[in-house]
Scaffold this active site. Sequence first.
Site, mmCIF file in Angstrom:
data_model
loop_
_atom_site.group_PDB
_atom_site.id
_atom_site.type_symbol
_atom_site.label_atom_id
_atom_site.label_comp_id
_atom_site.label_asym_id
_atom_site.label_seq_id
_atom_site.Cartn_x
_atom_site.Cartn_y
_atom_site.Cartn_z
ATOM 1 C CE1 TYR A 148 1.214 -4.771 2.541
ATOM 2 C CE2 TYR A 148 1.485 -6.632 4.024
ATOM 3 C CZ TYR A 148 1.646 -5.292 3.750
ATOM 4 O OH TYR A 148 2.239 -4.468 4.666
ATOM 5 C CB CYS A 149 -0.596 -4.189 -2.404
ATOM 6 S SG CYS A 149 -1.050 -2.834 -3.533
ATOM 7 N N PRO A 150 0.676 -6.853 -4.705
ATOM 8 C CG PRO A 150 0.203 -8.831 -5.857
ATOM 9 C CD PRO A 150 -0.246 -8.004 -4.687
ATOM 10 C CE LYS A 161 5.141 -4.810 -2.124
ATOM 11 N NZ LYS A 161 3.861 -5.172 -2.766
#
Length: 280
Positions: A148-150, A161
């Site tokens: 999420y939020c790459p 991550k």
Amino acid sequence: MKEGLDLLKQDNWRFIDQTTVQIAFDALQSFATDDTLCRSVGSQISPPTTRAWVHHNTISMGIQDTKLPDLKKGINYFKEQGYRAVVRNSGGLAVVLDEGVLNLSLVFPDVERGIAIDRGYETMFALIKHMFPKYAHKMEAREIVGSYCPGSYDLSISGKKFAGISQRRMAKGVAVQIYLAVNGDQQKRAELIREFYRVSGKDRQEKYAFPDVDPSVMTTLSEMFEESLEVNDVMVKLLNALHYFSGKLESSRLMGEELDWYVAYYQRLILRNEKILANL
């Protein structure tokens, strides 16, 4: 990496600790604080500043998230799960903030040589590697697809991550911000964001790109290092790093005219969020 280290080396570092979890400590207050520090540091009223902060069960959404077709349903889903959703004023997409997630801001003046965007990212990456020297050689800064939020400066080990970096630039100041997933259930956090995008109708629009969140590519420092890490453990590593890079480290809080600026920035963020929610 050398440029990142150069920026970390300061004659004076100011430090603001807001890691004591209080339900009443609103994430919008954090964003207003960083705007205030950008102005104060950018005008050289304050030396470069590091701020550490933690929030209780909050979803920090990016501006692009507000374009989702059924955003209201997504926000209601967050409420049902016990989370408050707010829209921040820096880049990126939705992230989860809770007691196991440590956020750091490095605020620099951008008035002399100028700080390129990548240089800001590299500076934060250099700090994290210095804090965890045992694992530094394994750390990568690249986009982790499925997170999420790459972003291009996702921090990962073995393709998983554990942190994401963003930047806020205003009033001749640069705030480089990172969330560090220290402990907790990162897969559950990822599932929360994945369901949010599904409920909000991300697949019913083609204009914006939202991630297909894969919980298996997300992790925490505790999980990755196979040791029980608390936010306070990471804070000790942060303070040791700041002592190493600075001639003087001063613990502080907002003072003087900063308090007036803070109130104005906070009110602006409240009104902006109210306007977004009113239009749903």
